[in-house]
Design a protein around this motif. Structure first.
Motif, mmCIF file in Angstrom:
data_model
loop_
_atom_site.group_PDB
_atom_site.id
_atom_site.type_symbol
_atom_site.label_atom_id
_atom_site.label_comp_id
_atom_site.label_asym_id
_atom_site.label_seq_id
_atom_site.Cartn_x
_atom_site.Cartn_y
_atom_site.Cartn_z
ATOM 1 N N MET A 1 52.975 18.069 4.450
ATOM 2 C CA MET A 1 51.975 17.051 4.630
ATOM 3 C C MET A 1 52.317 15.731 5.309
ATOM 4 O O MET A 1 51.793 15.214 6.048
ATOM 5 C CB MET A 1 51.341 16.566 2.985
ATOM 6 C CG MET A 1 50.749 17.819 2.361
ATOM 7 S SD MET A 1 50.046 17.048 0.909
ATOM 8 C CE MET A 1 48.889 15.918 1.246
ATOM 9 N N PHE A 2 53.490 15.262 4.834
ATOM 10 C CA PHE A 2 53.947 13.892 5.373
ATOM 11 C C PHE A 2 55.021 13.931 6.641
ATOM 12 O O PHE A 2 55.893 14.991 6.525
ATOM 13 C CB PHE A 2 54.378 13.199 4.262
ATOM 14 C CG PHE A 2 53.470 12.903 3.211
ATOM 15 C CD1 PHE A 2 52.475 11.940 3.178
ATOM 16 C CD2 PHE A 2 53.482 13.658 1.883
ATOM 17 C CE1 PHE A 2 51.453 11.893 2.184
ATOM 18 C CE2 PHE A 2 52.627 13.443 0.839
ATOM 19 C CZ PHE A 2 51.680 12.586 1.068
ATOM 20 N N PHE A 3 55.129 13.107 7.449
ATOM 21 C CA PHE A 3 55.999 13.121 8.341
ATOM 22 C C PHE A 3 56.721 11.660 8.555
ATOM 23 O O PHE A 3 55.879 10.446 8.732
ATOM 24 C CB PHE A 3 55.470 13.235 9.730
ATOM 25 C CG PHE A 3 55.970 13.597 11.092
ATOM 26 C CD1 PHE A 3 57.216 13.095 11.207
ATOM 27 C CD2 PHE A 3 55.888 14.464 11.918
ATOM 28 C CE1 PHE A 3 58.042 13.214 12.341
ATOM 29 C CE2 PHE A 3 56.483 14.781 13.062
ATOM 30 C CZ PHE A 3 57.698 14.043 13.270
ATOM 31 N N ASP A 4 58.005 11.643 8.287
ATOM 32 C CA ASP A 4 58.677 10.303 8.311
ATOM 33 C C ASP A 4 59.185 10.184 9.712
ATOM 34 O O ASP A 4 60.284 10.754 10.066
ATOM 35 C CB ASP A 4 60.031 10.353 7.443
ATOM 36 C CG ASP A 4 60.872 9.196 7.325
ATOM 37 O OD1 ASP A 4 60.327 8.280 7.902
ATOM 38 O OD2 ASP A 4 61.707 8.952 6.332
ATOM 39 N N THR A 5 58.530 9.290 10.530
ATOM 40 C CA THR A 5 58.999 9.404 11.733
ATOM 41 C C THR A 5 60.112 8.349 12.172
ATOM 42 O O THR A 5 60.360 8.255 13.399
ATOM 43 C CB THR A 5 57.768 8.713 12.666
ATOM 44 O OG1 THR A 5 57.148 7.403 12.100
ATOM 45 C CG2 THR A 5 56.276 9.713 12.458
ATOM 46 N N HIS A 6 60.920 7.962 11.000
ATOM 47 C CA HIS A 6 61.841 7.001 11.636
ATOM 48 C C HIS A 6 62.945 6.690 10.110
ATOM 49 O O HIS A 6 62.097 6.329 9.413
ATOM 50 C CB HIS A 6 61.756 5.753 12.033
ATOM 51 C CG HIS A 6 62.586 4.867 12.795
ATOM 52 N ND1 HIS A 6 62.453 4.661 14.031
ATOM 53 C CD2 HIS A 6 63.740 4.330 12.242
ATOM 54 C CE1 HIS A 6 63.524 3.926 14.652
ATOM 55 N NE2 HIS A 6 64.473 3.797 13.380
ATOM 56 N N CYS A 7 63.903 7.435 10.359
ATOM 57 C CA CYS A 7 64.947 7.438 9.429
ATOM 58 C C CYS A 7 66.403 7.453 9.741
ATOM 59 O O CYS A 7 66.724 7.679 10.820
ATOM 60 C CB CYS A 7 64.863 8.192 8.157
ATOM 61 S SG CYS A 7 65.241 10.218 8.546
ATOM 62 N N HIS A 8 67.294 7.015 9.063
ATOM 63 C CA HIS A 8 68.917 7.092 9.405
ATOM 64 C C HIS A 8 69.330 7.840 8.220
ATOM 65 O O HIS A 8 70.564 7.172 7.753
ATOM 66 C CB HIS A 8 69.278 5.490 9.571
ATOM 67 C CG HIS A 8 68.788 4.579 10.550
ATOM 68 N ND1 HIS A 8 68.674 4.827 11.920
ATOM 69 C CD2 HIS A 8 67.647 4.063 10.329
ATOM 70 C CE1 HIS A 8 67.880 4.071 12.477
ATOM 71 N NE2 HIS A 8 67.112 3.229 11.560
ATOM 72 N N LEU A 234 40.550 5.902 2.697
ATOM 73 C CA LEU A 234 40.976 7.400 2.605
ATOM 74 C C LEU A 234 41.431 7.939 1.790
ATOM 75 O O LEU A 234 42.077 7.270 0.908
ATOM 76 C CB LEU A 234 41.474 7.552 4.247
ATOM 77 C CG LEU A 234 40.766 6.932 5.609
ATOM 78 C CD1 LEU A 234 41.957 7.161 6.467
ATOM 79 C CD2 LEU A 234 39.710 7.682 5.813
ATOM 80 N N SER A 235 41.241 9.566 1.808
ATOM 81 C CA SER A 235 42.175 10.125 0.734
ATOM 82 C C SER A 235 43.611 10.194 1.066
ATOM 83 O O SER A 235 43.925 10.035 2.316
ATOM 84 C CB SER A 235 41.632 11.360 0.458
ATOM 85 O OG SER A 235 41.861 12.327 1.818
ATOM 86 N N ILE A 236 44.516 10.465 0.283
ATOM 87 C CA ILE A 236 46.007 10.621 0.776
ATOM 88 C C ILE A 236 46.099 11.861 1.728
ATOM 89 O O ILE A 236 46.891 11.817 2.556
ATOM 90 C CB ILE A 236 46.801 10.817 -0.491
ATOM 91 C CG1 ILE A 236 48.040 10.858 -0.213
ATOM 92 C CG2 ILE A 236 46.326 11.748 -1.247
ATOM 93 C CD1 ILE A 236 48.870 9.313 0.592
ATOM 94 N N GLU A 237 45.275 12.730 1.299
ATOM 95 C CA GLU A 237 45.384 14.229 2.267
ATOM 96 C C GLU A 237 44.806 13.728 3.740
ATOM 97 O O GLU A 237 45.460 14.270 4.711
ATOM 98 C CB GLU A 237 44.465 15.316 1.806
ATOM 99 C CG GLU A 237 45.006 15.639 0.316
ATOM 100 C CD GLU A 237 44.436 15.047 -0.735
ATOM 101 O OE1 GLU A 237 44.934 15.043 -1.893
ATOM 102 O OE2 GLU A 237 43.715 14.068 -0.779
ATOM 103 N N GLU A 238 43.890 12.893 3.698
ATOM 104 C CA GLU A 238 43.397 12.596 5.059
ATOM 105 C C GLU A 238 44.459 11.972 5.835
ATOM 106 O O GLU A 238 44.668 12.018 7.012
ATOM 107 C CB GLU A 238 42.223 11.751 4.984
ATOM 108 C CG GLU A 238 40.736 12.654 4.777
ATOM 109 C CD GLU A 238 39.647 11.558 4.561
ATOM 110 O OE1 GLU A 238 38.740 11.815 4.719
ATOM 111 O OE2 GLU A 238 39.814 10.747 3.719
ATOM 112 N N SER A 244 50.454 12.547 10.380
ATOM 113 C CA SER A 244 51.612 13.887 10.706
ATOM 114 C C SER A 244 51.157 14.594 12.256
ATOM 115 O O SER A 244 51.795 14.742 12.957
ATOM 116 C CB SER A 244 51.518 14.848 9.786
ATOM 117 O OG SER A 244 52.180 14.545 8.549
ATOM 118 N N GLY A 245 49.705 14.673 12.470
ATOM 119 C CA GLY A 245 49.153 15.116 13.432
ATOM 120 C C GLY A 245 49.321 14.321 14.707
ATOM 121 O O GLY A 245 49.908 14.690 15.789
ATOM 122 N N ASN A 246 49.411 12.979 14.339
ATOM 123 C CA ASN A 246 49.744 11.914 15.479
ATOM 124 C C ASN A 246 50.935 12.107 16.000
ATOM 125 O O ASN A 246 51.555 12.005 17.281
ATOM 126 C CB ASN A 246 49.396 10.551 15.041
ATOM 127 C CG ASN A 246 47.948 10.415 14.780
ATOM 128 O OD1 ASN A 246 46.799 11.110 15.366
ATOM 129 N ND2 ASN A 246 47.670 9.012 14.328
#
Length: 253
Positions: A1-8, A234-238, A244-246
């Motif tokens: 579901m989720f995308f972490d776009t920046h981590c170290h 919005l819902s958490i699912e939205e 994630s799609g972006n």
């Protein structure tokens, strides 16, 4: 579901805990993360992680916060990010909070990294702190909109955000969004087009409320998503699906 776009999560502060971190990611339904190297001696560790774990991707550029680091040429950086699991040039950009004039070295490094992104045909991950005018100028002068760019860990106001958005840029929100003092950032998160936003942890830094003060990690990114969902009605699912799609489209995943 989720995308972490920046981590170290390659950093020494995590020791050898990466297998445990990845397991917690999976349990938290964080299906992807971008691990960002900011020094040449971190590249090997990041590439090792991205090869070992299907959900991890990498990015690299020389840090905009450390003048002592040796600059690499645009061609050298483009070569480092040329494989499929390296999805961006960055983080790069400007930091006028910790670094002070003369800062031509920082501006020149930023422009060099935009050139690398053009060569590599990969998007840019931008760090900008108290440097909005110069950030926009360098992005515009070097045609960064042709590569694509995201202002990671966004910490500016709507005036800065709107200029970046007008250039086709994206905004990524970290745990800072959940802080009581982050009113300007929350305003931006309410107004930004839904097709131009990401979420991230920037771990090990900036753990979100109610975990503020802890060492951050990718499994905490749902807290940012929940806060953003409440802001936007919005819902958490939205929020999970949209962000994630972006991110997947932006990074070409």
């Amino acid at each position: 579901m989720f995308f972490d776009t920046h981590c170290h999560i390659h950093m020494d502060v995590f020791g050898n805990e990466q297998p445990t971190l990845i397991e917690r990611m999976r349990l938290a339904q964080v299906t992807n993360a971008v691990v960002v190297a900011t020094q040449p001696d971190e590249i090997e560790a990041v590439k090792k992680l991205t090869a070992q774990y299907r959900e991890l991707y990498g990015a690299f550029a020389v840090s905009p916060q450390d003048e002592e680091l040796k600059d690499l040429s645009p061609q050298e950086i483009a070569k480092i990010v040329s494989d499929d699991k390296m999805v961006a040039v960055g983080e790069t950009g400007l930091d006028y909070h910790y670094c002070h004039e003369p800062l031509n070295w920082q501006r020149n490094r930023f422009a060099l990294h935009v050139s690398a992104a053009h060569i590599a045909k990969k998007p840019l991950i931008i760090h900008s702190r108290e440097a909005s005018d110069d950030t926009i100028s360098i992005l515009r002068e070097n045609n960064a909109s042709e590569c694509g760019f995201v202002l990671h860990c966004f910490c500016g106001d709507w005036a800065f955000a709107s200029r970046a958005l007008d250039m086709g840029g994206y905004l990524s929100f970290s745990g800072i969004l959940t802080f009581k003092s982050a009113k300007d950032i929350q305003e931006v998160a309410k107004k930004a087009p839904l097709d131009r936003i990401f979420i991230e942890t920037d771990s090990p830094y900036l753990a979100p409320v109610p975990l503020r003060g802890r060492r951050n990690e990718p499994s905490y990114v749902p807290y940012v998503a929940h806060f953003l969902a409440n802001l936007r009605g919005l819902s958490i699912e939205e929020v999970a699906k949209i962000t994630s799609g972006n991110a997947a489209r932006f990074f070409g995943i």
